[in-house]
Design an enzyme around this catalytic site. Structure first.
Site, short mmCIF file in Angstrom:
data_model
loop_
_atom_site.label_atom_id
_atom_site.label_comp_id
_atom_site.label_asym_id
_atom_site.label_seq_id
_atom_site.Cartn_x
_atom_site.Cartn_y
_atom_site.Cartn_z
N LYS A 113 -69.56 -47.34 10.37
CA LYS A 113 -68.73 -46.77 11.43
C LYS A 113 -68.92 -47.51 12.75
O LYS A 113 -67.96 -47.67 13.52
CB LYS A 113 -68.99 -45.27 11.59
CG LYS A 113 -68.47 -44.48 10.41
CD LYS A 113 -68.51 -42.99 10.63
CE LYS A 113 -67.84 -42.26 9.47
NZ LYS A 113 -67.95 -40.80 9.60
N LYS A 199 -59.76 -46.84 -2.17
CA LYS A 199 -59.88 -45.41 -2.42
C LYS A 199 -58.73 -44.66 -1.72
O LYS A 199 -58.32 -45.04 -0.63
CB LYS A 199 -61.24 -44.99 -1.84
CG LYS A 199 -61.61 -43.55 -1.97
CD LYS A 199 -63.06 -43.35 -1.52
CE LYS A 199 -63.17 -42.11 -0.66
NZ LYS A 199 -64.49 -41.82 -0.14
N LYS A 202 -56.52 -41.02 3.84
CA LYS A 202 -55.47 -40.82 4.84
C LYS A 202 -55.40 -41.98 5.82
O LYS A 202 -54.34 -42.30 6.32
CB LYS A 202 -55.74 -39.54 5.63
CG LYS A 202 -55.08 -38.34 5.01
CD LYS A 202 -55.04 -37.21 5.99
CE LYS A 202 -54.04 -37.46 7.09
NZ LYS A 202 -54.05 -36.42 8.12
#
Ligand code: TRP
Length: 333
Positions: A113, A199, A202
């Site tokens: 991240k 994968k 969204k």
């Protein structure tokens, strides 16, 4: 009461898609009889990456509604909103003081991240919140003394850290926490329809996922335009085609699968037929969820009541742990 306790939280991402459903939510629904379940919506964790404050609250409520629509039963399980239980963040502070900087630096999700944030053209800080994200997760788990946590691969390291925190706490302040174990269950992994090498998620964009509550026509369109292959069956089955079969399997359509798979093997399968069968299965599966969601939206007072009552239940449990812990570490209760 000798049922073991299971705990899990999900981030309020805006809309549950089939990847979330078959990867986590369906499992939550299924284990409600067997375990004493505590589920939550992790709105505090959602603050660790750039987000829109105007949408967080409505997304959080939406997640509660969608979880209820999927079959989380408020008479069986607790379903709380993380920010309504301030004890989690109090315990987070205490745990921050028994967690080492080094072990947090080794968290792969933190590294991933941080890299994402560094790469952004609009500069966003890598916050201390993102760094201590796993410690908050440990607080979520240990404050309810959970025995099991259903986790995906990406969360295994965080659960390991949770156990380390429990062990270290016990050593330093006296035996108190048990060590929560992962609960591995059979889940169906799904990939993106438009890019089967990724994968289903969204963040990739609209055409990559199927929302559980989206309009039927949208679902139909997305499945019809799903990436497949040229139909050369001398090659290994392509990930896109495999994904459609997996989706059928996840929907429990074993008969359809054996017919279609037979056609595939003999080289006569028309992908249109596979897609039509998949679309029908998905639309059939999601129709009752959509109906329940609409009922809940028509009865917001009921939803608000569930949210308030369940926060109260969760706070009662969490407070007991926090008071014990405060005594153990030597601070005022
Ligand atoms: N970090 C988890 C995720 O993004 C969500 C989460 C927060 C969680 N607290 C938790 C999961 C406690 C399990 C247990 O998926």
């Amino acid at each position: 009461m000798d049922k073991k306790r299971v705990l899990s939280l999900i981030q309020p991402t805006g809309e549950i898609h089939l990847g979330n459903y078959f990867g986590a939510v369906k499992n939550w629904v299924n284990i409600q009889e067997k375990y004493d379940c505590v589920f939550g919506v992790a709105d505090l964790h959602a603050m660790t990456m750039p987000y829109d404050p105007k949408l967080l609250k409505s997304n959080t409520e939406r997640m509660v509604i969608e979880l209820l629509a999927c079959g989380i039963d408020p008479d069986k399980s607790i379903l709380f909103i993380q920010s309504m239980i301030p004890q989690h963040t109090e315990l987070l502070w205490i745990f921050n003081c028994v967690t080492s900087y080094g072990e947090l630096s080794r968290m792969t999700q933190f590294k991933d991240k941080s890299d994402q944030l560094e790469g952004k053209s609009v500069k966003n800080i890598i916050s201390a919140g993102l760094f201590t994200y796993p410690v908050l997760q440990a607080a979520d788990i240990l404050i309810y003394n959970a025995n099991f946590v259903p986790v995906g691969k990406d969360q295994e390291q965080h659960l390991e850290l949770t156990r380390n925190i429990a062990v270290r706490f016990n050593k330093q302040f006296g035996e108190y926490f048990n060590e929560p174990l992962p609960l591995f269950t059979e889940i169906q992994k799904l990939v993106s329809l438009a890019d089967p090498s990724k994968k289903m998620s969204k963040s990739l964009g609209e055409k990559h996922y199927i929302g559980l509550f989206e309009d039927e026509n949208k679902t139909l369109k997305k499945i019809r335009s799903a990436v497949t292959d040229t139909g050369d069956t001398s090659e290994k089955m392509s990930p896109g085609v495999e994904n459609l079969f997996n989706l059928l399997k996840a929907c429990g359509k074993t008969n359809e699968i054996s017919t279609l798979m037979g056609d595939y093997t003999s080289g006569t399968l028309k992908y249109k037929d596979l897609k039509d069968a998949t679309a029908e299965a998905v639309i059939g599966l999601t129709a009752p969820f959509k109906k329940r969601k609409q009922d809940l939206l028509d009865n917001k007072a009921y939803v608000e009541k569930i949210i308030a009552e369940h926060a109260e239940k969760a706070r009662t449990l969490a407070n007991k742990t926090l008071e014990d812990v405060k005594k153990l570490v030597g601070i005022y209760t």
